[in-house]
Design a protein around this motif. Structure first.
Motif, PDB file in Angstrom:
ATOM      1  N   THR A  24       0.775  -1.370  -0.037  1.00 22.01           N
ATOM      2  CA  THR A  24       0.041  -0.013  -0.036  1.00 22.01           C
ATOM      3  C   THR A  24       0.831   1.318   0.331  1.00 22.01           C
ATOM      4  N   ALA A  25       1.948   1.390   0.659  1.00 25.10           N
ATOM      5  CA  ALA A  25       2.851   2.220   0.931  1.00 25.10           C
ATOM      6  C   ALA A  25       3.405   2.898  -0.407  1.00 25.10           C
ATOM      7  N   LEU A  26       3.852   1.653  -1.229  1.00 22.67           N
ATOM      8  CA  LEU A  26       4.453   1.619  -2.683  1.00 22.67           C
ATOM      9  C   LEU A  26       3.250   2.306  -3.514  1.00 22.67           C
ATOM     10  N   ALA A  27       2.178   1.898  -3.338  1.00 23.38           N
ATOM     11  CA  ALA A  27       1.069   2.195  -4.352  1.00 23.38           C
ATOM     12  C   ALA A  27       0.769   3.729  -4.128  1.00 23.38           C
ATOM     13  N   LEU A  28       0.698   3.992  -2.893  1.00 27.62           N
ATOM     14  CA  LEU A  28       0.703   5.453  -2.573  1.00 27.62           C
ATOM     15  C   LEU A  28       1.783   6.411  -3.189  1.00 27.62           C
ATOM     16  N   LEU A  29       2.919   6.031  -3.087  1.00 25.24           N
ATOM     17  CA  LEU A  29       4.058   6.621  -3.758  1.00 25.24           C
ATOM     18  C   LEU A  29       3.969   6.652  -5.128  1.00 25.24           C
ATOM     19  N   ALA A  30       3.570   5.444  -5.819  1.00 19.88           N
ATOM     20  CA  ALA A  30       3.337   5.336  -7.532  1.00 19.88           C
ATOM     21  C   ALA A  30       2.270   6.250  -7.657  1.00 19.88           C
ATOM     22  N   LEU A  51      -1.831   6.258   6.802  1.00 22.59           N
ATOM     23  CA  LEU A  51      -0.486   5.780   6.254  1.00 22.59           C
ATOM     24  C   LEU A  51      -0.150   6.874   5.239  1.00 22.59           C
ATOM     25  N   GLU A  52      -1.399   7.239   4.514  1.00 24.24           N
ATOM     26  CA  GLU A  52      -1.096   7.879   3.321  1.00 24.24           C
ATOM     27  C   GLU A  52      -0.844   9.679   4.062  1.00 24.24           C
ATOM     28  N   ASN A  53      -1.114   9.956   5.104  1.00 23.29           N
ATOM     29  CA  ASN A  53      -0.730  11.045   5.756  1.00 23.29           C
ATOM     30  C   ASN A  53       0.770  11.158   6.163  1.00 23.29           C
ATOM     31  N   ALA A  54       1.036   9.822   6.800  1.00 24.59           N
ATOM     32  CA  ALA A  54       2.264   9.762   7.115  1.00 24.59           C
ATOM     33  C   ALA A  54       3.426   9.978   6.069  1.00 24.59           C
ATOM     34  N   LEU A  55       2.862   9.362   4.871  1.00 25.06           N
ATOM     35  CA  LEU A  55       4.002   9.405   3.596  1.00 25.06           C
ATOM     36  C   LEU A  55       3.895  10.763   3.307  1.00 25.06           C
ATOM     37  N   ALA A  75      14.693   0.388   5.518  1.00 22.74           N
ATOM     38  CA  ALA A  75      14.290   0.667   6.798  1.00 22.74           C
ATOM     39  C   ALA A  75      12.945   1.199   7.121  1.00 22.74           C
ATOM     40  N   ALA A  76      12.371   2.169   6.213  1.00 20.44           N
ATOM     41  CA  ALA A  76      11.338   2.911   6.613  1.00 20.44           C
ATOM     42  C   ALA A  76      10.137   2.129   6.376  1.00 20.44           C
ATOM     43  N   LEU A  77      10.305   1.136   5.231  1.00 24.60           N
ATOM     44  CA  LEU A  77       9.136   0.318   5.025  1.00 24.60           C
ATOM     45  C   LEU A  77       8.853  -0.647   6.137  1.00 24.60           C
ATOM     46  N   ASP A  78       9.984  -1.096   6.607  1.00 21.05           N
ATOM     47  CA  ASP A  78      10.045  -2.154   7.902  1.00 21.05           C
ATOM     48  C   ASP A  78       9.341  -1.516   8.989  1.00 21.05           C
ATOM     49  N   ARG A  79       9.429  -0.063   9.372  1.00 22.40           N
ATOM     50  CA  ARG A  79       8.815   0.696  10.342  1.00 22.40           C
ATOM     51  C   ARG A  79       7.411   0.584   9.977  1.00 22.40           C
ATOM     52  N   LEU A  80       7.180   1.002   8.724  1.00 23.51           N
ATOM     53  CA  LEU A  80       5.636   1.073   8.388  1.00 23.51           C
ATOM     54  C   LEU A  80       4.960  -0.245   8.677  1.00 23.51           C
ATOM     55  N   ALA A  81       5.622  -1.480   8.243  1.00 26.52           N
ATOM     56  CA  ALA A  81       5.043  -2.634   8.486  1.00 26.52           C
ATOM     57  C   ALA A  81       4.564  -3.033   9.880  1.00 26.52           C
ATOM     58  N   GLU A  82       5.624  -2.469  10.775  1.00 23.95           N
ATOM     59  CA  GLU A  82       5.357  -2.954  12.208  1.00 23.95           C
ATOM     60  C   GLU A  82       4.590  -2.165  12.864  1.00 23.95           C
ATOM     61  N   TYR A  83       4.102  -0.938  12.615  1.00 19.48           N
ATOM     62  CA  TYR A  83       3.122   0.008  13.165  1.00 19.48           C
ATOM     63  C   TYR A  83       1.828  -0.657  12.866  1.00 19.48           C
ATOM     64  N   ARG A  84       0.626  -0.304  13.979  1.00 19.95           N
ATOM     65  CA  ARG A  84      -0.362  -0.668  13.898  1.00 19.95           C
ATOM     66  C   ARG A  84      -1.611   0.054  13.136  1.00 19.95           C
ATOM     67  N   TRP A  85      -1.288   1.257  12.810  1.00 24.30           N
ATOM     68  CA  TRP A  85      -2.175   2.166  11.981  1.00 24.30           C
ATOM     69  C   TRP A  85      -3.567   2.314  12.379  1.00 24.30           C
ATOM     70  N   ARG A  88       1.449   9.423  -6.694  1.00 22.86           N
ATOM     71  CA  ARG A  88       2.089  10.310  -6.723  1.00 22.86           C
ATOM     72  C   ARG A  88       3.376  10.658  -7.761  1.00 22.86           C
ATOM     73  N   GLY A  89       3.369   9.444  -8.730  1.00 22.53           N
ATOM     74  CA  GLY A  89       4.451   9.535  -9.621  1.00 22.53           C
ATOM     75  C   GLY A  89       5.775   8.988  -9.055  1.00 22.53           C
ATOM     76  N   LEU A  90       6.020   8.582  -7.834  1.00 28.77           N
ATOM     77  CA  LEU A  90       7.178   8.122  -7.403  1.00 28.77           C
ATOM     78  C   LEU A  90       7.546   6.713  -7.240  1.00 28.77           C
ATOM     79  N   GLY A  91       8.614   6.412  -7.551  1.00 20.56           N
ATOM     80  CA  GLY A  91       9.162   4.842  -7.523  1.00 20.56           C
ATOM     81  C   GLY A  91       9.541   4.460  -6.209  1.00 20.56           C
ATOM     82  N   PRO A  92       9.501   2.997  -6.179  1.00 24.62           N
ATOM     83  CA  PRO A  92      10.038   2.599  -4.683  1.00 24.62           C
ATOM     84  C   PRO A  92      11.416   3.011  -4.309  1.00 24.62           C
ATOM     85  N   ASP A  93      12.276   3.495  -5.024  1.00 20.17           N
ATOM     86  CA  ASP A  93      13.714   4.233  -4.699  1.00 20.17           C
ATOM     87  C   ASP A  93      13.407   5.248  -3.903  1.00 20.17           C
TER      88      ASP A  93
END
Length: 453
Positions: free
Chosen positions: A323-329, A358-362, A341-351, A331-336
């Motif tokens: 979902t994080a990568l899709a939200l970046l996409a 998640l969208e607001n955080a990104l 490490a940031a993706l790991d933090r996102l996956a560990e959080y309870r949201w 906006r026209g932004l790639g996975p780079d």
């Protein structure tokens, strides 16, 4: 080339129009009146219907309504020698694509129809592109890496092809509106309107007028007639978001609409009909509302024909990174643009706020990172610290001579209520306890419980 039907009770004029359009390369047939036209509409696949407005027995407005009901992707052009602004406005509100005033020049007629056919061609190409994107990127771009969301998408695909009413259940921010639009786009009504009504965003006094429309003079300030969302969505899908927020009086009128798709505008006695498919969504427990007497049981069963429960983001960690990568996409932004490490933090959080949080955080992280990839330091503090806390160290820091368990509990509850925006159900979820237990703890601490916000 388009398939066009000319409807006029003046055979000579009808024949002239047929010949004009055939000369432009279209496949054209002629009907001598509204009744004959409706039979042809029901039995064939037409792109455009050009109809006279004033005809005996079945007039052009009736032809327009029947086209919208029987073939919602067909465009209708109305012609009349008795034009008024009111007629034109009403025709366009009912879904006419164009309105011609007789007498008109044949070249103007040919050009107007040509422009309409060209717009249809462009729309068809755009629709084809959208469907190819959907096939490549998933069901309406709904992220479904987890088994839980794959089940949701499978159910949504299955019901999309039908006309059944759908009830989407799930916490705020889980993407129920995205799923509703995906169901509409995968349905036979995809070319017709998708109209959203956010019940929670409308004052109670305005809900009925927004939903069913009003006549001129219906109340002070109603200086002109206005079609409601149910009328505008005719032929398509009406999405009722936050359905659990509707007041009892509106629930009664919505129930009647669900039963036979008829309604009356505010200030009117004229009964109207709208052929719509209903998709409703709520973050409330409607069954509990029925038990408590705040939600009508008969309305609940009318809505819950095909319920789909959308799980919260914390229950499907496989979807968080995707979902994080899709939200970046989006906006026209790639996975780079985000570190592992940031993706790991996102996956560990309870949201607790789900995809919306998640969208607001990104969005915040992108501002702080500027042109650099998002790192843990750019994420909100609660997210960035996920997985780094040492429970033993925290307890050692707490257990000092001035420590008070009651004060700690009070502070935790207050902080959870602030974080949940005052919603006690959400605060209890953050604390990992039931709402009943939260009320009990508030009472024992001498704090006011009250109703849920």
């Amino acid at each position: 080339m388009a398939r066009i039907l000319i409807v006029d009770d003046e055979p000579k004029l009808g024949r002239v129009l047929v010949e004009m359009l055939e000369g432009a390369g279209h496949e054209v047939t002629q009907a001598g009146g509204g009744g004959d036209a409706i039979k042809r509409i029901a039995g064939g696949d037409l792109d455009v219907v050009v109809s006279d407005l004033r005809m005996p027995e079945v007039d052009g407005m009736m032809v327009l309504r029947e086209v919208r009901r029987l073939s919602p992707t067909t465009d209708v052009v109305l012609m009349t020698a008795h034009a008024t602004a009111q007629n034109a406005v009403e025709a366009m509100k009912q879904g006419a694509a164009d309105y011609l005033i007789k007498p008109f020049a044949m070249d103007e007629f040919r050009l107007r129809i040509g422009h309409l056919v060209e717009r249809r061609s462009i729309a068809a190409r755009a629709d084809g592109l959208a469907r190819r994107l959907d096939a490549r990127e998933g069901f309406g771009r709904v992220v479904a890496k987890s088994p839980e969301m794959q089940r949701v998408v499978a159910e949504a695909r299955r019901v999309a092809a039908t006309q059944e009413t759908v009830l989407l259940l799930g916490e705020s921010g889980t993407g129920k509106n995205l799923l509703a639009r995906a169901i509409h786009n995968a349905s036979p009504r995809a070319a017709a309107p998708f109209v959203e009504v956010h019940a929670a965003a409308l004052p109670e006094t305005l809900v009925e007028g927004e939903l069913f429309g009003r006549d001129k003079g219906a109340y002070t300030g109603a200086t002109e007639a206005k079609a409601g969302h149910a009328e505008i969505a005719d032929g398509g899908t009406l999405f009722l978001d936050e359905i659990g927020e509707l007041a009892g009086a509106i629930q009664v009128k919505l129930l009647r609409f669900l039963q036979d798709r008829t309604f009356t505008r505010l200030g009117s006695t004229l009964q109207r009909r709208s052929d719509v498919r209903i998709i409703a969504a709520t973050n409330r427990d409607l069954a509990a509302g029925v038990a408590a007497g705040t939600f009508r049981e008969d309305l609940y069963y009318r809505l819950a024909v095909f319920p789909i429960a959308v799980p919260p983001l914390r229950d499907r960690p496989d979807d968080i990174r995707a979902t994080a990568l899709a939200l970046l996409a989006a906006r026209g932004l790639g996975p780079d643009r985000i570190t592992q490490a940031a993706l790991d933090r996102l996956a560990e959080y309870r949201w607790p706020g789900n995809v919306r949080e998640l969208e607001n955080a990104l969005g915040r992280a992108l501002v702080l990172a500027e042109t650099e990839p998002i790192a843990p330091a750019h994420l909100p503090a609660a997210v960035a610290r996920t997985g780094e806390l040492n429970p033993t160290s925290i307890l050692d820091d707490l257990l000092v001579p001035s420590f008070s368990l009651d004060a700690l509990e009070r502070d935790l509850i207050h902080h959870a209520l602030i974080k949940a925006g005052g919603n006690k159900t959400a605060a209890a979820r953050l604390l990992g306890i039931t709402r009943r237990r939260l009320y009990s703890r508030l009472d024992s601490l001498g704090e006011p419980g009250g109703d849920d916000a």
